[in-house]
Scaffold this motif. Structure first.
Motif, PDB file in Angstrom:
ATOM      1  N   ASN A 101      51.357  37.770 120.422  1.00  0.00           N
ATOM      2  CA  ASN A 101      51.577  36.973 121.617  1.00  0.00           C
ATOM      3  C   ASN A 101      52.183  35.621 121.214  1.00  0.00           C
ATOM      4  O   ASN A 101      51.743  35.007 120.242  1.00  0.00           O
ATOM      5  CB  ASN A 101      50.235  36.793 122.319  1.00  0.00           C
ATOM      6  CG  ASN A 101      50.321  36.022 123.615  1.00  0.00           C
ATOM      7  OD1 ASN A 101      51.303  35.346 123.878  1.00  0.00           O
ATOM      8  ND2 ASN A 101      49.279  36.147 124.399  1.00  0.00           N
ATOM      9  N   ALA A 102      53.184  35.154 121.950  1.00  0.00           N
ATOM     10  CA  ALA A 102      53.872  33.894 121.625  1.00  0.00           C
ATOM     11  C   ALA A 102      52.906  32.709 121.647  1.00  0.00           C
ATOM     12  O   ALA A 102      52.998  31.802 120.811  1.00  0.00           O
ATOM     13  CB  ALA A 102      55.024  33.669 122.595  1.00  0.00           C
ATOM     14  N   LYS A 103      51.967  32.719 122.572  1.00  0.00           N
ATOM     15  CA  LYS A 103      51.001  31.630 122.688  1.00  0.00           C
ATOM     16  C   LYS A 103      50.089  31.592 121.454  1.00  0.00           C
ATOM     17  O   LYS A 103      49.806  30.521 120.903  1.00  0.00           O
ATOM     18  CB  LYS A 103      50.174  31.836 123.962  1.00  0.00           C
ATOM     19  CG  LYS A 103      49.435  30.637 124.437  1.00  0.00           C
ATOM     20  CD  LYS A 103      48.782  30.940 125.772  1.00  0.00           C
ATOM     21  CE  LYS A 103      48.228  29.686 126.369  1.00  0.00           C
ATOM     22  NZ  LYS A 103      47.599  29.945 127.676  1.00  0.00           N
ATOM     23  N   VAL A 104      49.640  32.752 121.019  1.00  0.00           N
ATOM     24  CA  VAL A 104      48.785  32.850 119.843  1.00  0.00           C
ATOM     25  C   VAL A 104      49.559  32.417 118.607  1.00  0.00           C
ATOM     26  O   VAL A 104      49.041  31.679 117.755  1.00  0.00           O
ATOM     27  CB  VAL A 104      48.248  34.291 119.674  1.00  0.00           C
ATOM     28  CG1 VAL A 104      47.520  34.459 118.348  1.00  0.00           C
ATOM     29  CG2 VAL A 104      47.337  34.659 120.827  1.00  0.00           C
ATOM     30  N   GLU A 153      52.079  30.358 118.414  1.00  0.00           N
ATOM     31  CA  GLU A 153      52.271  28.901 118.444  1.00  0.00           C
ATOM     32  C   GLU A 153      51.002  28.162 118.029  1.00  0.00           C
ATOM     33  O   GLU A 153      51.054  27.169 117.318  1.00  0.00           O
ATOM     34  CB  GLU A 153      52.718  28.440 119.843  1.00  0.00           C
ATOM     35  CG  GLU A 153      54.140  28.777 120.174  1.00  0.00           C
ATOM     36  CD  GLU A 153      55.144  28.201 119.186  1.00  0.00           C
ATOM     37  OE1 GLU A 153      55.030  27.008 118.817  1.00  0.00           O
ATOM     38  OE2 GLU A 153      56.034  28.960 118.751  1.00  0.00           O
ATOM     39  N   SER A 154      49.844  28.656 118.473  1.00  0.00           N
ATOM     40  CA  SER A 154      48.587  27.993 118.094  1.00  0.00           C
ATOM     41  C   SER A 154      48.332  28.149 116.596  1.00  0.00           C
ATOM     42  O   SER A 154      47.848  27.214 115.949  1.00  0.00           O
ATOM     43  CB  SER A 154      47.414  28.534 118.909  1.00  0.00           C
ATOM     44  OG  SER A 154      47.117  29.854 118.546  1.00  0.00           O
ATOM     45  N   LYS A 155      48.690  29.294 116.031  1.00  0.00           N
ATOM     46  CA  LYS A 155      48.525  29.491 114.590  1.00  0.00           C
ATOM     47  C   LYS A 155      49.487  28.595 113.810  1.00  0.00           C
ATOM     48  O   LYS A 155      49.121  28.048 112.766  1.00  0.00           O
ATOM     49  CB  LYS A 155      48.732  30.961 114.218  1.00  0.00           C
ATOM     50  CG  LYS A 155      47.579  31.835 114.665  1.00  0.00           C
ATOM     51  CD  LYS A 155      47.759  33.269 114.232  1.00  0.00           C
ATOM     52  CE  LYS A 155      46.564  34.105 114.667  1.00  0.00           C
ATOM     53  NZ  LYS A 155      46.655  35.482 114.179  1.00  0.00           N
ATOM     54  N   LYS A 156      50.702  28.436 114.312  1.00  0.00           N
ATOM     55  CA  LYS A 156      51.661  27.539 113.660  1.00  0.00           C
ATOM     56  C   LYS A 156      51.147  26.110 113.670  1.00  0.00           C
ATOM     57  O   LYS A 156      51.298  25.372 112.700  1.00  0.00           O
ATOM     58  CB  LYS A 156      53.032  27.605 114.345  1.00  0.00           C
ATOM     59  CG  LYS A 156      53.828  28.833 114.006  1.00  0.00           C
ATOM     60  CD  LYS A 156      55.190  28.794 114.683  1.00  0.00           C
ATOM     61  CE  LYS A 156      56.002  30.034 114.379  1.00  0.00           C
ATOM     62  NZ  LYS A 156      57.306  30.012 115.053  1.00  0.00           N
TER      63      LYS A 156
END
Length: 175
Positions: free
Chosen positions: A3-6, A8-11
């Protein structure tokens, strides 16, 4: 595909960890398996007092962050991992962990880390556990520098007292 949101949070987590590793004077990775809540609370209190940041980290994200910071910890980042870092006294994290591990048998194990840009093994970091804090070392060095000066001042004061004490006796003998 994640998921793109996940993603981004990992980045964001990787960027945050990379910043901590780059800015820190010392980073120590610890295996915390078997620690109780009470022990963890006591350990975190000691870290706060020494201005050391401590927290559980994800191995994969920390591996990426360390690589971005120019280090390779792929061999130590496995199992349960916590990271202790500081921008202050570089010996503090390792010293606190070693002292805590002595008091609480088989709770914490140092895996490896960085001290002032140098990658160190667990054995090398465990050696820091025997050292006093940076401020205590500075005080010892200053004490060593002051000892000869203090001795000289004491000797000069004794000579002054002897001359002052001896002068009246010599005057009494002449009279």
């Amino acid at each position: 595909m994640p998921n793109a949101k996940v993603l981004e949070s990992k980045k964001a987590v990787v960027e945050n960890l990379t910043g901590k590793i780059k800015e820190a004077t010392s980073v120590v990775f610890v295996d915390y398996k078997g620690i109780t809540v009470a022990q963890d609370t006591a350990l975190r209190k000691q870290f706060r007092e020494a201005e050391v940041e401590y927290g559980v980290v994800k191995n994969t994200l920390t591996r990426f962050a360390a690589k971005d910071a120019g280090y390779d910890f792929s061999e130590v980042l496995n199992g349960t991992t916590a990271m202790a870092s500081t921008t202050g006294d570089p010996i503090a994290p390792a010293r606190i962990i070693c002292e805590f591990a002595k008091k609480n048998k088989n709770v914490l194990t140092i895996k490896g880390g960085i001290v002032e840009g140098s990658v160190l093994t667990a054995d090398q970091l465990n050696g820091f556990g025997e050292l006093p804090s940076k401020n205590a070392l500075v005080a010892q060095v200053l004490g060593t520098f002051l000892a000869p000066i203090s001795s000289l001042a004491f000797v000069l004061d004794q000579i002054r007292e002897q001359k002052e004490g001896g002068a009246p006796a010599a005057e009494a003998a002449e009279a």
